[in-house]
Design a protein around this motif. Structure first.
Motif, PDB file in Angstrom:
ATOM      1  N   HIS A  12     -19.782   8.238  -8.298  1.00 57.20           N
ATOM      2  CA  HIS A  12     -18.499   8.946  -8.422  1.00 57.20           C
ATOM      3  C   HIS A  12     -17.442   7.937  -8.875  1.00 57.20           C
ATOM      4  O   HIS A  12     -17.407   6.815  -8.367  1.00 57.20           O
ATOM      5  N   PRO A  13     -16.615   8.332  -9.847  1.00 54.35           N
ATOM      6  CA  PRO A  13     -15.616   7.355 -10.325  1.00 54.35           C
ATOM      7  C   PRO A  13     -14.687   6.858  -9.220  1.00 54.35           C
ATOM      8  O   PRO A  13     -14.151   5.758  -9.308  1.00 54.35           O
ATOM      9  N   ALA A  14     -14.530   7.662  -8.144  1.00 54.66           N
ATOM     10  CA  ALA A  14     -13.645   7.215  -7.065  1.00 54.66           C
ATOM     11  C   ALA A  14     -14.191   5.972  -6.373  1.00 54.66           C
ATOM     12  O   ALA A  14     -13.464   5.279  -5.677  1.00 54.66           O
TER      13      ALA A  14
ATOM     14  N   LYS B 249      -4.951   8.628 -10.841  1.00 53.15           N
ATOM     15  CA  LYS B 249      -6.042   8.601  -9.856  1.00 53.15           C
ATOM     16  C   LYS B 249      -7.343   9.104 -10.491  1.00 53.15           C
ATOM     17  O   LYS B 249      -7.318   9.883 -11.458  1.00 53.15           O
ATOM     18  N   PRO B 250      -8.477   8.685  -9.908  1.00 56.06           N
ATOM     19  CA  PRO B 250      -9.765   8.984 -10.545  1.00 56.06           C
ATOM     20  C   PRO B 250     -10.067  10.470 -10.699  1.00 56.06           C
ATOM     21  O   PRO B 250     -10.893  10.845 -11.516  1.00 56.06           O
ATOM     22  N   ASN B 251      -9.418  11.329  -9.925  1.00 54.93           N
ATOM     23  CA  ASN B 251      -9.721  12.763 -10.034  1.00 54.93           C
ATOM     24  C   ASN B 251      -8.938  13.436 -11.149  1.00 54.93           C
ATOM     25  O   ASN B 251      -9.130  14.606 -11.414  1.00 54.93           O
TER      26      ASN B 251
ATOM     27  N   TYR C 197       6.308  17.436  -1.821  1.00 55.00           N
ATOM     28  CA  TYR C 197       5.941  16.999  -0.469  1.00 55.00           C
ATOM     29  C   TYR C 197       7.168  16.820   0.412  1.00 55.00           C
ATOM     30  O   TYR C 197       7.079  16.874   1.626  1.00 55.00           O
ATOM     31  N   ASP C 198       8.313  16.591  -0.230  1.00 53.65           N
ATOM     32  CA  ASP C 198       9.520  16.425   0.572  1.00 53.65           C
ATOM     33  C   ASP C 198       9.924  17.739   1.234  1.00 53.65           C
ATOM     34  O   ASP C 198      10.690  17.752   2.185  1.00 53.65           O
TER      35      ASP C 198
ATOM     36  N   ARG D 284       9.149   8.869   3.220  1.00 53.15           N
ATOM     37  CA  ARG D 284       8.860   9.747   2.083  1.00 53.15           C
ATOM     38  C   ARG D 284       7.363  10.026   2.026  1.00 53.15           C
ATOM     39  O   ARG D 284       6.553   9.122   2.210  1.00 53.15           O
ATOM     40  N   PHE D 285       7.031  11.268   1.791  1.00 56.09           N
ATOM     41  CA  PHE D 285       5.666  11.703   1.539  1.00 56.09           C
ATOM     42  C   PHE D 285       5.528  11.894   0.042  1.00 56.09           C
ATOM     43  O   PHE D 285       6.379  12.507  -0.580  1.00 56.09           O
ATOM     44  N   ARG D 286       4.465  11.393  -0.539  1.00 60.26           N
ATOM     45  CA  ARG D 286       4.221  11.710  -1.943  1.00 60.26           C
ATOM     46  C   ARG D 286       2.719  11.882  -2.141  1.00 60.26           C
ATOM     47  O   ARG D 286       1.931  11.427  -1.317  1.00 60.26           O
ATOM     48  N   PRO D 287       2.315  12.519  -3.242  1.00 60.55           N
ATOM     49  CA  PRO D 287       0.891  12.782  -3.418  1.00 60.55           C
ATOM     50  C   PRO D 287       0.105  11.484  -3.575  1.00 60.55           C
ATOM     51  O   PRO D 287       0.574  10.534  -4.184  1.00 60.55           O
ATOM     52  N   GLY D 288      -1.071  11.475  -2.991  1.00 58.66           N
ATOM     53  CA  GLY D 288      -1.970  10.346  -3.143  1.00 58.66           C
ATOM     54  C   GLY D 288      -3.326  10.882  -3.528  1.00 58.66           C
ATOM     55  O   GLY D 288      -3.463  12.073  -3.844  1.00 58.66           O
ATOM     56  N   TYR D 289      -4.324  10.029  -3.524  1.00 63.49           N
ATOM     57  CA  TYR D 289      -5.667  10.521  -3.799  1.00 63.49           C
ATOM     58  C   TYR D 289      -6.692   9.758  -2.972  1.00 63.49           C
ATOM     59  O   TYR D 289      -6.777   8.530  -3.045  1.00 63.49           O
TER      60      TYR D 289
ATOM     61  N   GLU E 299       1.567   7.656  -9.822  1.00 63.66           N
ATOM     62  CA  GLU E 299       2.431   6.579  -9.372  1.00 63.66           C
ATOM     63  C   GLU E 299       2.760   5.605 -10.500  1.00 63.66           C
ATOM     64  O   GLU E 299       1.864   5.071 -11.155  1.00 63.66           O
TER      65      GLU E 299
ATOM     66  N   LYS F 113       3.142  14.598   8.938  1.00 68.01           N
ATOM     67  CA  LYS F 113       4.429  14.055   8.504  1.00 68.01           C
ATOM     68  C   LYS F 113       5.294  13.695   9.707  1.00 68.01           C
ATOM     69  O   LYS F 113       5.871  12.615   9.771  1.00 68.01           O
TER      70      LYS F 113
ATOM     71  N   THR G  85       5.941   9.583 -10.007  1.00 64.30           N
ATOM     72  CA  THR G  85       5.439   9.066  -8.730  1.00 64.30           C
ATOM     73  C   THR G  85       5.350  10.191  -7.701  1.00 64.30           C
ATOM     74  O   THR G  85       4.368  10.312  -6.980  1.00 64.30           O
ATOM     75  N   LEU G  86       6.379  11.023  -7.668  1.00 67.99           N
ATOM     76  CA  LEU G  86       6.387  12.121  -6.696  1.00 67.99           C
ATOM     77  C   LEU G  86       5.382  13.213  -7.066  1.00 67.99           C
ATOM     78  O   LEU G  86       5.078  14.076  -6.260  1.00 67.99           O
ATOM     79  N   LEU G  87       4.862  13.167  -8.300  1.00 67.33           N
ATOM     80  CA  LEU G  87       3.800  14.097  -8.693  1.00 67.33           C
ATOM     81  C   LEU G  87       2.423  13.504  -8.437  1.00 67.33           C
ATOM     82  O   LEU G  87       1.408  14.111  -8.761  1.00 67.33           O
ATOM     83  N   GLY G  88       2.377  12.296  -7.902  1.00 68.02           N
ATOM     84  CA  GLY G  88       1.092  11.659  -7.652  1.00 68.02           C
ATOM     85  C   GLY G  88       0.632  10.766  -8.779  1.00 68.02           C
ATOM     86  O   GLY G  88      -0.454  10.206  -8.729  1.00 68.02           O
TER      87      GLY G  88
END
Lengths: 841, 346
Positions: B155-157, A161-163, A502-503, B250-255, A31, B232, A26-29
């Motif tokens: 685009h797949p997104a 995620k799609p990318n 990100y932390d 908490r911050f975590r990667p998203g897209y 999730e 942040k 999750t912390l690597l993206g």
């Protein structure tokens, strides 16, 4: 994507708990949306050995078995399967066991014999697809141990995620984990033992348009025996959410889950002359796909075809005719790379989006085509026997060079707000397989600038932007071929943050300059909302998308004025071309019908009274131009004065709504609203409908709209009893206005003078008209007019009523003298008489 | 008529008057008595009419006696009046007693809708950090809703936004408030700090956590040195203001295609506080919003030079915020408008 941890552990050393792995992913993206513990639902299912299998004394189709679970007395269990023999080790559900689907196993009597439990099939345990026979376990499986301990697994539901198409695979996720644990990934074995006539002599592949199929790798496997896959393979596929089909088909699915490479396998007998052509469909061509649907093919459809016609829709679904069946002897393995957009469009066009098409859409690593073909051939040979023919056909064997992305570590820090040294950034990136070189190292044509600098790609795609930077400020990342998502400098910044963590990004408050003041477009809207809430109304928010019938039910036929500067309600309705349901398929033009829905739904729930409002939009189009207009609408139904022991209930009527309109007008600093009858508005009661308008001191319209009692036929249509009062108003400033600032004057110290006048008129003369007459004739000293009584009855005639007004006179600077007031009243009386009224004494 | 007789009459009047005053049954009788005795045509005046028959030297003496008598009568009436009024007030107060335990006359109480209230709360918090509110249209063109946000056709997104299209070629119902970013950048010069609230639409089946119409609040901040760390810090402030000062974030990667880097922002579970429960899917965290640094392509479409300007954007659902804050578990309640539900808000 469903990821069985046992499978993940094949490729990366992972001692940590499922919760730890889930949190790290999750912390690597990546999730983790859920953690499923497979096998937890099997209770009291253990490994047993069949001591004997005999025919049931009273039923030919049943067997009577004696089973030991290693300790205690052997158990007699009745069984219907025929694939068992003494000495087999099998799953035994003991009395009290629970199987998937909450199926409880008890001691039962079957045709006169007590059965002490049940022998289980793979399907009953949801382990394999085999429902026909008892699941035979390996002979060395330890007796008596719970099955959950042997075959239980933990499955993570990972939202890729799609990318990151590369991570839509077990190996891809293993790579991600390895980056944080500092271990390395074991890649699946794709070496093959080859024999016989080489593939290129049996198979030929021609690609008509290489932009649509950049690589096609084909392999030939001879003499396969199609049958079920090994139980362990079926278990994995089921855990990963893939239905086992046969050893050959399972091999292709296994490779797709494992490597992220979709594979298709044809029955070689269906490929005429061993010649495959990859081409677009021709007009009128048809294909019966694997799902046995006969499809007419759109000319943009990329096909795998032979001389006789289509074999399958490339990347989306194979054809029924070339499907692998029990009779299949030789197979062709297709491991190709197709254009993502073409696949996406085709999958949407036929409504056939699958795990395979999803992966093609996201783009495929070039090199995987060959690896996928080899790995599949190896697994087919392993599970279905057969001989892999030497070599491959490969339309594009040359590997493209890896992408090189130049970045400025200082710029990465400036984006992230970090202070990571270039070497630190390089080290972080190397953990995910990026090789870092010094800027300008070697003769790198991909990053060489026109001058002495290095080209840094800031933006790509439709709006590319490249800046030239000093080589000393630049590092160049050589991107692993599977990471198709890393193209520009900002992608590198994201990768640094993601792997660094990100932390570890600091939390600061912006120290940049403040923008200038700007007033809020919500100010007036919010003020009005609060004023109406203060008046006891509840705010609702209803759907903008309504049913076409609802649009027609309440539609203002007469043109409705709008407040100054507000958008007119005009044009034709805008419809949704792909609605979820007809009930929500057009954008509304009036809010009233939506409020009536809410009145009706609350009435149905037994609510005795409803007083609601909404500030919302109507929508319309004129030609190609759309418009959106803000309106305030309200609806009143049932007792507005709620009944209490000290007060009788009183139903809301038009006057209540008018009072609310006056409140709004007063709140906005407008004059008293004036009303004009509107007898021809089909939605409203013809005798109880009005156009309302309120103007400000300059004569500009501050508020305008419709107010009235809902037409009885509509009250019935909404299945409500009694009367419903509605209003829809355009209000100046509702779109983006500010509340007007009132000018305040000191109250006069001189007393006001009040005079009453009662005028008798016929019933058809509106009070508002007479009030206008009074205002127009009373002269400049008049401050206020108020209707305070209406009288009907003796001595007035039947069609007459008396309207009594109270007039207030004042002058700001002096006390009025009697004669001034008398003169003004005389003028009022004359004017009323001229207007057809008779003074009532 | 002589002096003695007149003074005698006055004394008689006094004693009679005193007795009458003391016996007056109520204030009205006392008032009548006062007029009868002391009025213009009262008995005292009548007695004093005899004064004219007296010798001049006696008149002052009678006058003095008459004054004493008048004062005596007045005092008696006053005294009686006071006691009468006291009794009458007591009687009135006793008579006017009500049952104070009955409920009052109800006043209709209105309520603001929780979706819009959450939006107002969000706007109020960010207003403290200089964010101003701007609105953009709900019927958008495909280009602004997708392409200019770095989401090309096919685009797949695009799978992330199931879209409702309208019968006007190239137009759709905005799937998010993000196209407002483009409109703001095209019309305002940095420094930019804006909040874009409004209604959004998606092709999405309705269930406890999905709806086809919902609200969103977009934030955009662009300047020369705006960093991910600033994002942040600002979101931490927001979480503390909205959910409580001590809450961990908490911050975590998203897209998101329109931000790079992209993040998801979580706050510690408001139900269990961290150990994990059903509300947070056993993770201990609740996702509040998505955010990231504005993608260079998006800056370019906004007319800004990505080499000079950088910034962040975030987007959140006010209904989600409201659900977390008020412990609501079903999104459908927001559009159902059951007055029993709405009546719980202010």
């Amino acid at each position: 994507m469903r990821v069985p941890l046992s499978w993940l552990r094949d490729y990366v050393d992972l001692e940590q708990s499922p919760d730890w792995i889930a949190r790290r992913l999750t912390l690597l993206g990546m999730e983790v949306k859920g953690i499923e513990h497979r096998g937890l639902e099997w209770r009291n299912v253990v490994v047993g050995e069949l001591l004997s299998v005999e025919r049931h004394p009273r039923a030919d189709r049943l067997s009577l078995t004696r089973v030991t679970t290693g300790s205690g007395e052997p158990l007699e269990i009745v069984c219907g399967a025929t694939n068992i023999a003494a000495g087999d080790r099998v799953p035994v559900a003991l009395p009290g066991a629970v199987l998937p689907g909450d199926r409880r196993i008890e001691r039962t009597e079957k045709m006169g014999v007590v059965s002490n439990g049940m022998l289980c099939s793979g399907d009953e345990l949801q382990l394999t697809a085999d429902a026909d026979g008892i699941m035979i376990l390996p002979a060395d499986t330890p007796l008596g141990v719970p099955l959950a301990g042997l075959y239980g697994d933990v499955v993570l539901d990972v939202d890729v995620k799609p990318n990151r198409g590369d991570a839509l695979s077990i190996v891809g996720l293993a790579r991600e984990i390895a980056a944080v644990t500092g271990t390395s990934v074991r890649f699946p074995d794709s070496t093959v033992t080859e024999a016989g006539r080489p593939t290129p002599e049996r198979l030929r592949v021609d690609v008509e348009d290489p932009t649509l199929c950049s690589r096609f790798v084909g392999r030939w496997v001879e003499d396969v025996r199609v049958g079920p896959s090994p139980a362990s393979v079926q278990m994995r596929l089921i855990a990963a959410g893939v239905r086992p089909v046969s050893n050959v088909v399972d091999a292709s699915n296994y490779v797709m889950v494992e490597l992220g490479k979709p594979i298709h396998i044809f029955d070689a007998a269906a490929v005429h002359d061993g010649r495959i052509v990859v081409r677009l469909a021709r007009p009128g061509e048809r294909l019966v796909t694997l799902d046995h649907v006969d499809r007419e093919l759109h000319p943009e459809t990329l096909l795998i075809a032979d001389a006789a016609g289509p074999l399958g829709i490339a990347g989306v679904m194979g054809g029924a005719e070339s499907e692998v069946s029990d009779a299949t002897r030789n197979v062709v393995v297709e491991s190709a790379i197709f254009d993502p957009i073409s696949i996406r469009r085709t999958a949407f066009r036929y409504g056939l989006r699958s795990e395979a098409s999803l992966r093609f859409e996201k783009g495929q690593e070039h090199r995987l085509a060959r690896i996928g073909a080899d790995r599949t051939a190896r697994l087919v040979a392993e599970w279905a026997g057969g001989t892999v023919a030497p070599g491959v056909v490969d339309t594009h064997p040359a590997e493209p060079p890896p992408a090189r992305v130049a970045f400025r570590p200082a710029r990465v820090n400036r984006l992230l707000g970090t202070a990571l040294a270039p070497a630190e950034q390089a080290a972080v990136l190397e953990r995910v397989g990026l090789a870092i070189e010094a800027g300008g190292a070697g003769d790198d044509p991909t990053t060489a600038g026109s001058g002495a600098g290095v080209n840094v790609r800031v933006a790509a795609g439709e709006r590319p932007l490249v800046v030239e930077a000093d080589p000393a400020d630049v590092l160049v990342a050589v991107v692993p071929t599977w990471r198709r998502d890393i193209e520009i400098e900002a992608d590198i910044a994201e990768e640094v943050a993601r792997i660094h963590g990100y932390d570890l990004v600091p939390s600061t408050l912006p120290s940049t300059s403040m923008p200038p003041f700007r007033s809020s477009p919500l100010e007036l809207r919010d003020g009005l909302r609060r004023a109406l809430v203060g008046a006891g109304l509840r705010e609702v928010v209803t759907h903008a998308l309504v049913a076409p019938a609802s649009l027609d039910r309440v539609r203002w036929r007469e043109p409705v004025d709008v407040a100054d500067g507000e958008t007119e309600a005009r044009g034709t309705p805008i419809a949704v071309t792909n609605p979820l349901s007809a009930d929500h398929s057009v954008l509304r033009q009036s809010l009233v019908a939506s409020l009536l829905d809410i009145v009706a739904s609350n009435a149905r729930r037994g609510r005795p009274d409803v007083a609601i409002f909404e500030v919302g939009k109507g929508y319309g189009r004129v030609g190609q131009t759309t418009s959106e207009w803000w309106r305030l609408a309200l609806a009143l139904w049932g007792p507005l004065d709620q009944p209490a022991w000290n007060r009788p209930a009183r139903d809301a009527d038009l006057d209540d709504a008018k009072g609310l309109v006056a409140l709004v007008a007063g709140y906005l600093g407008l004059g008293e609203p004036s009303y004009t009858p509107v007898p021809s508005e089909p939605s409203l009661h013809p005798g109880r409908a009005a156009e309302v308008r309120a103007i400000d001191g300059t004569g500009a319209t501050g508020l305008a709209g419709r107010i009235g009692e809902l037409h009885p036929s509509l009250v019935e249509a909404w299945d409500v009893r009694g009367r419903v009062i509605v209003a829809e108003l355009s209000v100046r400033g509702l779109t983006a206005g500010q509340l007007p600032v009132p000018r305040a004057v000191a109250p006069s110290r001189q007393p006001d003078v009040e005079r009453d006048v009662a005028v008798v008129v016929t019933e058809d003369r509106p009070s508002g008209e007479l009030e206008m007459v009074i205002r127009a004739s009373a002269g400049p000293l008049l401050r206020h007019v108020r209707l305070f009584d209406v009288y009907r009855g003796a001595p007035l005639a039947a069609e007459e009523r008396s309207l009594a007004f109270r007039l207030r006179f004042a002058a700001a600077d002096r006390t009025l003298i009697e004669a001034e007031v008398e003169a003004a009243m005389a003028a009022v009386v004359r004017a009323l008489e001229t207007a057809g009224g008779r003074l009532r004494s | 008529m002589d002096l003695a007789q007149l003074t005698g009459d006055l004394e008689d009047l006094r004693s009679e008057a005193m007795a009458q005053a003391a016996a007056a049954p109520d204030s009205a009788a006392l008032e009548a008595l006062e007029i009868e005795l002391l009025g213009k045509r009262g008995r005292l005046t009548a007695v004093l009419r005899g004064i004219g028959a007296l010798p001049a030297e006696d008149r002052p003496r009678v006058g003095a006696v008459a004054n004493t008598v008048r004062e005596g009568i007045e005092a008696a009436i006053r005294h009686r009046g006071k006691s009468l009024r006291g009794g009458e007030l007591d009687a009135r107060l006793a008579r006017e007693r009500v049952d104070v335990t009955t409920p009052g006359r109800p006043i209709r109480r209105g309520s603001l809708h929780p979706s819009l209230e959450a939006m107002a709360d969000i706007a109020a918090i960010f207003a403290q950090f200089g964010f101003v509110v701007v609105e953009s249209p709900e019927i958008e063109d495909d280009r602004t809703n997708f392409q200019m946000l770095n989401i090309p056709p096919d685009h797949p997104a695009r799978d992330l936004w199931d879209t409702l299209y309208v019968d006007l070629p190239g137009h759709l119902l905005r799937t998010h408030t993000s196209p407002g970013q483009i409109r703001v950048m095209q019309s305002m010069a940095p420094p930019i700090r804006v909040l874009l609230p409004g209604r959004c639409f998606r092709y999405e089946a309705v269930d406890a956590s999905h709806g086809f119409e919902f609200f969103q609040v977009e934030g955009l901040m662009v300047d020369e040195g705006t960093t991910l760390a600033d994002l942040k810090g600002l979101l931490d402030q927001f979480a503390h203001a909205m959910f409580g000062a001590g809450k961990r974030t908490r911050f975590r990667p998203g897209y998101y295609p329109f931000t790079e880097p992209s993040v998801a922002f979580d706050v510690e579970c408001l139900v269990c506080g961290g150990p994990g429960c059903a509300a947070c899917g056993r993770t201990g965290w609740l996702t509040i919003l998505g955010a990231g640094m504005v993608h260079p392509v998006v800056l370019q479409y906004g007319g800004l030079d990505p080499e000079r300007y950088q910034g962040f954007a975030f987007g959140m659902g006010p209904e989600r915020i409201s659900m977390l804050k008020h412990g609501i578990t079903d999104l459908r309640l927001f559009m159902e408008n059951d007055l029993r539900f709405l009546g719980q808000f202010r």
